[in-house]
Motif scaffolding. Structure first.
Motif, PDB file in Angstrom:
ATOM      1  N   ASP A 186       3.625  10.141  -9.550  1.00 25.15           N
ATOM      2  CA  ASP A 186       3.001  10.007 -10.863  1.00 25.15           C
ATOM      3  C   ASP A 186       3.843   9.130 -11.790  1.00 25.15           C
ATOM      4  O   ASP A 186       4.153   9.494 -12.928  1.00 25.15           O
ATOM      5  N   ASP A 226       0.828  -1.209   0.000  1.00 23.46           N
ATOM      6  CA  ASP A 226       0.000   0.000   0.000  1.00 23.46           C
ATOM      7  C   ASP A 226       0.863   1.260   0.000  1.00 23.46           C
ATOM      8  O   ASP A 226       0.563   2.231  -0.708  1.00 23.46           O
ATOM      9  N   ARG A 269       2.424   1.784  -3.456  1.00 22.25           N
ATOM     10  CA  ARG A 269       1.450   2.328  -4.417  1.00 22.25           C
ATOM     11  C   ARG A 269       1.179   3.799  -4.159  1.00 22.25           C
ATOM     12  O   ARG A 269       1.054   4.596  -5.100  1.00 22.25           O
ATOM     13  N   ALA A 270       1.080   4.169  -2.885  1.00 25.13           N
ATOM     14  CA  ALA A 270       0.843   5.572  -2.554  1.00 25.13           C
ATOM     15  C   ALA A 270       2.007   6.451  -3.005  1.00 25.13           C
ATOM     16  O   ALA A 270       1.806   7.566  -3.503  1.00 25.13           O
ATOM     17  N   ALA A 280       4.132   5.776  -5.512  1.00 23.18           N
ATOM     18  CA  ALA A 280       4.106   5.835  -6.979  1.00 23.18           C
ATOM     19  C   ALA A 280       3.070   6.845  -7.461  1.00 23.18           C
ATOM     20  O   ALA A 280       3.317   7.607  -8.411  1.00 23.18           O
ATOM     21  N   GLU A 281       1.909   6.867  -6.796  1.00 20.63           N
ATOM     22  CA  GLU A 281       0.875   7.845  -7.163  1.00 20.63           C
ATOM     23  C   GLU A 281       1.365   9.264  -6.892  1.00 20.63           C
ATOM     24  O   GLU A 281       1.127  10.175  -7.699  1.00 20.63           O
ATOM     25  N   ARG A 282       2.048   9.453  -5.771  1.00 21.24           N
ATOM     26  CA  ARG A 282       2.566  10.778  -5.429  1.00 21.24           C
ATOM     27  C   ARG A 282       3.568  11.255  -6.486  1.00 21.24           C
ATOM     28  O   ARG A 282       3.586  12.441  -6.847  1.00 21.24           O
ATOM     29  N   GLU A 297       4.689   4.740 -12.874  1.00 22.50           N
ATOM     30  CA  GLU A 297       4.196   3.366 -12.800  1.00 22.50           C
ATOM     31  C   GLU A 297       4.967   2.606 -11.721  1.00 22.50           C
ATOM     32  O   GLU A 297       6.135   2.885 -11.459  1.00 22.50           O
TER      33      GLU A 297
END
Length: 228
Positions: free
Chosen positions: A38, A28, A31-32, A34-36, A40
Motif C-alpha cells: 500500500d 508487473d 507494481r504488485a 507496491a500494492e501489497r 506509491e
C-alpha cells in the motif's frame, strides 16, 4: 517504494513503443509489491544491469531485479529465483566455432555487456578466451560487429533478434549457462525484510502471476523457476 528496473534485459523489461513507459515481468512484480505494501511506486530505470545493481547496493533504490551472483551478493540479499533465462553465444556464419565448448580458447574474443550476469559468470569461467566489455547488453552485438570480435554472449532472445536484424550471424546450439533471475534488496534492510520479499516471490510463482506475466508480454525462452 523505488524499484530499480533494467531495460538491458528484454525478457524482464523494455519500453512500450507507444508510450515509452517501462513494461514487463519485473515492472508487473514491482507494481504488485507496491500494492501489497500500500505504497506509491517509483520506477528507477537503467539501461544496464550493472547500473541497476549499483542503485540497490547504494540504497538509491529499495528493490531490484537481478541475476543471482555471489559478487552482487556482497551488498544485496536475493530472493529465490522467479525466472530462469538462457545465456547463449552468437558468431558469424563463417566462424569455425560450432559448439559452446569451443569458445574458451586462446585468441578468441568474447563480447559481453559490462557488469551483466554473463560478464560476471564468464569472468570466472573462461580461462583462455579474452573478454571484451560493451557498455550495455543491448550494445553487445553492435560492438561485436564494429570491432570484428569472435563471439557475442548474452540473453538468447536478444541475440536472436540482433541476428535477424544484422544478418550473416548464427547462434551456437544450446546454452552456456542458465540465469537465475531474482528480486533483491539492500542487505542493510535486514533479515525480516529479506524474508518478506522472498515469501512474496514464492507466492507470485505459486499463484501463476509470473507465468501469466511471461505470457502477457509474449516472452519466449524463459521459464518460471521452481519453488524454493
Amino acid at each position: 517504494m523505488r524499484a530499480s528496473i533494467n531495460l538491458g534485459n528484454p525478457i524482464l523489461a523494455n519500453q512500450d513503443p507507444s508510450t515509452g513507459e517501462p513494461r514487463g515481468v519485473s515492472v508487473d512484480l514491482a507494481r504488485a509489491l507496491a500494492e501489497r505494501l500500500d505504497v506509491e511506486l517509483e520506477l528507477v530505470v537503467f539501461d544496464a544491469a550493472g547500473k541497476s545493481v549499483q542503485a540497490v547496493a547504494d540504497q538509491k533504490a529499495d528493490i531490484g531485479f537481478f541475476a543471482i551472483d555471489p559478487v552482487r551478493g556482497r551488498d544485496i540479499a536475493f530472493t529465490p529465483a522467479y525466472v530462469h533465462i538462457e545465456g547463449a553465444y552468437l558468431v558469424a556464419e563463417a566462424s569455425p566455432l560450432r559448439e559452446n565448448g569451443e569458445v574458451d580458447r586462446p585468441g578468441t574474443r568474447v563480447v559481453v555487456g559490462k557488469g551483466s550476469a554473463y560478464d560476471l559468470y564468464l569472468t570466472r569461467e573462461l580461462k583462455h578466451a579474452e573478454l571484451v566489455r560493451a557498455p550495455t547488453s543491448p550494445a553487445v552485438v553492435d560492438t561485436f560487429l564494429e570491432q570484428g570480435m569472435d563471439v557475442a554472449a548474452g540473453v538468447k532472445q536478444q541475440l536472436e533478434a540482433d541476428a535477424q536484424r544484422a544478418g550473416g550471424l548464427r547462434l551456437l546450439p544450446g546454452r552456456f549457462m542458465v540465469i537465475q533471475q531474482a528480486m533483491g534488496l539492500p542487505k542493510a534492510r535486514g533479515e525480516t525484510a529479506a524474508r518478506f520479499l522472498s515469501a512474496f516471490v514464492e507466492e507470485m510463482k505459486a499463484s501463476g502471476f509470473v507465468a501469466d506475466a511471461l505470457e502477457r508480454h509474449g516472452i519466449q525462452g524463459a521459464s518460471v523457476a521452481p519453488a524454493a
